[in-house]
Design an enzyme around this catalytic site. Structure first.
Site, PDB file in Angstrom:
ATOM      1  N   THR A 113      39.699  79.139  52.195  1.00  0.00           N
ATOM      2  CA  THR A 113      39.056  80.347  52.740  1.00  0.00           C
ATOM      3  C   THR A 113      37.545  80.276  52.550  1.00  0.00           C
ATOM      4  O   THR A 113      36.781  80.632  53.446  1.00  0.00           O
ATOM      5  CB  THR A 113      39.606  81.604  52.013  1.00  0.00           C
ATOM      6  OG1 THR A 113      41.024  81.598  52.157  1.00  0.00           O
ATOM      7  CG2 THR A 113      39.039  82.886  52.596  1.00  0.00           C
ATOM      8  N   HIS A 169      36.097  77.989  55.127  1.00  0.00           N
ATOM      9  CA  HIS A 169      35.967  78.674  56.436  1.00  0.00           C
ATOM     10  C   HIS A 169      34.677  79.494  56.477  1.00  0.00           C
ATOM     11  O   HIS A 169      33.942  79.470  57.455  1.00  0.00           O
ATOM     12  CB  HIS A 169      37.147  79.615  56.678  1.00  0.00           C
ATOM     13  CG  HIS A 169      38.427  78.925  56.997  1.00  0.00           C
ATOM     14  ND1 HIS A 169      38.593  78.145  58.108  1.00  0.00           N
ATOM     15  CD2 HIS A 169      39.610  78.896  56.336  1.00  0.00           C
ATOM     16  CE1 HIS A 169      39.826  77.662  58.124  1.00  0.00           C
ATOM     17  NE2 HIS A 169      40.459  78.093  57.049  1.00  0.00           N
TER      18      HIS A 169
END
Ligand code: ZN
Length: 370
Positions: free
Chosen positions: A43, A46
């Site tokens: 995450t 990203h």
């Protein structure tokens, strides 16, 4: 005003900056934690890359924002309404900030809810010397667990939940686990200690496949030099022609999804954890699910706090050793090197841990051997 170093996402483009930020103050039911170790999650990558998901999920309006959500640290301040957690506690953080009023919470599934917020996504995270979080998501660590291991319990919890499913009925069974990412590799280790009898792992990067072997994979095949038909034949050969009891899909690619629904036996379980680059994603609905009578279990987060409890016990007792998956430790200020490791392809890393303090960094490097 007292300040701290923090890794801040400042612009809607690749990268982040090390900045001086004020040390946060706790809300009445929040605590402030001095970070001992923090690890980089997919995450975070990203958000670091600022891909379409983060542009939509976080949005430019939220910037600047401190990255990070996987952590171990010491509570240095507790808000006036905190009861369970006190100053001095050694804690890690559940990332899913549940709303106790959500229907799912009231029914026992705290990890998914309509009003759930995520640490390091919906507000400032823990890639810093200090950070603040609600008392409700603090998990007290066993002091026997070193900080670089305590920090990775959040993704380890995904692995534990994926392996055990809702019924924890895995002992003596056969399992396919797909993927090279840290959670696939953790899942191999969890499956091993939870008594899975045969663990078949599919990966494509040599270093990660080697880690999977260290974690307890019994059989492996490289997806780069095999076809889906060859992989299916391999699994059928090793399961008396039946297919595996449980298949953990941990890539999110069409090949991996096809493999899992083809390889699971009748009345088996497919666990869906990998996130597809594009969805909807085709599945052989008739033959893979309906006629097989198979269960499909989606994993989003961890069982709060069931997986935390089990992992703390497994780690503190030395039953589960996740350290082969921790391939790199860096000082927090060298976060760019950490992200470069995570982004590099072909992959030459699994889990990357960052430590703000020089001594903690030296000690962790010694333990991890890197
Ligand atoms: Zn994570």
């Amino acid at each position: 005003m007292a300040t701290m170093k923090a890794v801040v996402k400042t612009k809607p483009e690749l990268g982040a900056e090390l900045q001086d930020k004020p040390i946060p103050e706790p809300l009445p039911d929040w605590v402030v934690v001095k970070v001992r170790a923090t690890s980089i999650c997919g995450t975070d990558v990203h958000i670091y890359k600022w891909d379409p998901w983060s542009a939509e999920r976080i949005g430019v309006k939220a910037l600047p924002q401190i990255l990070g959500h996987e952590v171990a640290g010491e509570v240095v301040e507790a808000g006036a309404h905190c009861k369970r957690i006190k100053v001095g506690d050694y804690i890690s953080a559940e990332t899913h900030i549940y709303d106790p009023g959500d229907l799912t919470s009231m029914l026992g599934s705290f990890h998914v809810g309509r009003h759930m917020k995520i640490l390091g996504v919906d507000f400032d995270g823990c890639f810093a010397e200090y950070f603040a979080l609600p008392e409700s998501i603090c998990w007290p660590n066993d002091p026997a667990i070193p900080p670089e291991v305590a920090a990775i319990q959040e993704p380890l919890g995904n692995a534990t939940y994926a392996v055990l499913g809702e019924d924890a009925d895995v002992a003596g069974k056969t399992m396919v686990i797909t993927g090279d990412g840290p959670i696939s590799l953790f899942a191999v280790g969890v499956a091993r200690v939870c008594g899975v009898a045969k663990i078949i792992h599919f990966g494509k990067y040599e270093l990660n496949m080697e880690i999977a072997r260290k974690m307890g994979a019994d059989l492996q095949m490289n997806t780069n030099d095999s076809t889906g038909a060859e992989r299916l034949e391999f699994v059928l050969d090793h399961t008396g022609g039946n297919g595996v009891d449980i298949a953990l899909e941990m890539v999110g690619s069409q090949n991996s999804v096809d493999d899992c629904f083809a390889m699971v036996r009748k009345a088996g379980r497919v666990t869906a954890f990998g996130i597809a680059a594009e969805s909807p994603l085709p599945v052989d609905y008739n033959n893979g699910i309906v006629f097989k009578g198979c269960q499909v279990h989606g994993i989003n987060g961890r069982k709060i706090f069931d997986t935390w409890y089990r992992n703390r016990n497994l780690l503190a007792a030395g039953r589960l050793d996740p350290t082969p998956v921790i391939t790199n430790v860096f000082k927090l200020e060298d976060f760019k090197a950490g992200f470069d490791k995570m982004i590099e392809r072909p992959r030459k890393s699994a889990k990357v841990v960052l430590l703000p303090d020089e001594q903690e960094y030296q000690a962790a490097s010694k333990r991890i051997g890197g």
